[in-house]
Write an enzyme that holds these catalytic residues in place. Structure first.
Site, PDB file in Angstrom:
ATOM      1  N   SER A  50      13.602   5.703  -3.198  1.00 35.32           N
ATOM      2  CA  SER A  50      13.208   6.909  -3.816  1.00 35.32           C
ATOM      3  C   SER A  50      14.087   8.083  -3.982  1.00 35.32           C
ATOM      4  O   SER A  50      15.170   8.077  -3.530  1.00 35.32           O
ATOM      5  CB  SER A  50      11.857   7.179  -2.965  1.00 35.32           C
ATOM      6  OG  SER A  50      12.561   8.084  -1.893  1.00 35.32           O
ATOM      7  N   ASP A  82      12.619   3.645  -6.846  1.00 33.69           N
ATOM      8  CA  ASP A  82      11.184   3.976  -6.716  1.00 33.69           C
ATOM      9  C   ASP A  82      10.562   5.083  -7.295  1.00 33.69           C
ATOM     10  O   ASP A  82      11.261   6.232  -6.982  1.00 33.69           O
ATOM     11  CB  ASP A  82      10.875   3.741  -5.485  1.00 33.69           C
ATOM     12  CG  ASP A  82       9.367   3.491  -5.138  1.00 33.69           C
ATOM     13  OD1 ASP A  82       8.447   2.956  -5.940  1.00 33.69           O
ATOM     14  OD2 ASP A  82       8.878   3.811  -4.061  1.00 33.69           O
ATOM     15  N   GLY A 181       0.874   5.730   1.327  1.00 32.88           N
ATOM     16  CA  GLY A 181       0.980   6.433   2.849  1.00 32.88           C
ATOM     17  C   GLY A 181       0.154   5.463   3.833  1.00 32.88           C
ATOM     18  O   GLY A 181      -0.314   4.611   3.434  1.00 32.88           O
TER      19      GLY A 181
END
Ligand code: G3H
Ligand code: 13P
Ligand code: ZN
Length: 332
Positions: A50, A82, A181
């Site tokens: 990310s 990502d 999450g």
């Protein structure tokens, strides 16, 4: 073997009714834990970073860690960005040697998402890199940005043909009820299994997935927010000084069902975090006198390897598919 694009991976995954695991990497132990598992099971793997991971570790470290994993393990590996937030980040990853980037324009209007994705596709394709785009919006937290459940919305099947053809993207992330999450659903949204005490979330919208598949047959679909948040890891964390209550993920049976469909890439990050934390916390409780990072990072890394092997066997179904992908790679 060099880093590869995801094209051959997705072709084989689609034909074989399995999916490729896309695991988030942030440091050496995570890269090693994942690739050791994939190599043991002769499975391809996508390692994804990310923007937050690139900031934490420095993109160059991540690229070289992944290249080192390729030298050590004889399996197909793709290096993917990502949730690329903008053109500049995507370009920087392409210039850094990534073989795949995601441009996440899901929070823009339909037209803006198309225009911005197209720009990334043009640069990426000119550099032999593939692009994942996103249509629809997941709830949850990514890169410190939290999307409230009421702002999240499912992908509209009637939009996908126009989006894919106008952007020229190579794969499409969709929203069918997964979220980012370890707390994907509130307890109120779930029912508690009376036998196990485990919270069970509502079913993913397989009807929307089927409709999307009908609109773009054979096109690779990506599922984000696909951690299962296994209660075993949450229990180890809580039994060893952690405090995670009401963590809920996507049941594995639903992910397996998705992997058998046009879903070719399944994103997993939270489960890696839980596994690593469980290993480290357990170690510290048993050995409070230890302070050598190798002593406590190794159990975290081992738990990641066990987790990824379990995913490859029970969720993704990609065990043993590495040779077929390697044989195809020169065509793409
Ligand atoms: O979807 C988000 C991934 O879990 C990456 O998380 O942005 O905190 O690295 P991060
Ligand atoms: P999880 O938080 O469910 O692991 O999702 C990760 C993800 O989608 C990364 O892009
Ligand atoms: Zn994601």
């Amino acid at each position: 073997m060099p880093l590869i694009k995801t094209t051959a991976m997705f072709k084989k995954a689609h034909e074989g009714g399995f999916a490729i695991g896309a695991f988030n990497v942030n440091n050496m132990e995570i890269v090693q834990g994942i690739t050791t598992a994939a190599a043991e099971l002769n499975s391809p793997v996508i390692l994804q970073c990310s923007a937050g991971a690139r900031k934490y570790a420095n993109s160059r470290y991540l690229v070289h860690l992944v290249r080192a994993a390729l030298e050590v393990n004889d399996i197909p590996i793709a290096l993917h960005l990502d949730h690329g937030p903008d053109y500049a980040t995507c370009k920087s990853c392409i210039d850094d040697g990534f073989t795949s980037v995601m441009f996440d324009g899901s929070h823009y209007s339909f037209e803006e998402n198309i225009a911005k994705t197209k720009e990334v596709v043009e640069y990426a394709h000119a550099h032999n890199v593939v692009v994942e785009a996103e249509l629809g919006q997941l709830a949850g937290v990514e890169d410190d940005v939290s999307v409230d459940a009421d702002k999240a919305h499912y992908t509209k099947p009637e939009e996908v043909v126009e989006f894919v053809s106008k952007t020229g993207c190579d794969s499409l992330a969709i929203a069918i009820g997964t979220s980012h999450g370890a707390f994907k659903f509130t307890p109120e949204q779930c029912t508690r299994n009376p036998e196990t005490g485990v919270l069970e979330p509502p079913e993913l919208r397989f009807d929307i997935l089927a409709e999307i598949e009908k609109q773009i047959p054979g096109f690779p679909i990506v599922l984000h927010g696909a951690s299962s948040v296994a209660p075993e890891y949450v229990k180890i964390i809580n039994d060893n000084g952690g405090k995670l209550s009401d963590a809920v993920g996507i049941p594995e049976a639903q992910l397996r069902k998705a992997a058998k469909s046009a879903v070719c890439k399944i994103n997993i990050d939270s489960d890696l975090r839980l596994a690593m934390t469980a290993g480290i916390r357990e170690h510290f409780m048993a050995h409070p006198e230890h302070f050598d990072p190798r002593q406590y990072l190794a159990p975290g890394r081992n738990y990641i390897t066990e987790l990824v092997k379990h995913k490859i066997r029970e969720v993704l179904g990609s065990e043993g598919s590495a040779p077929g992908i390697m044989a195809l790679v020169n065509e793409y």
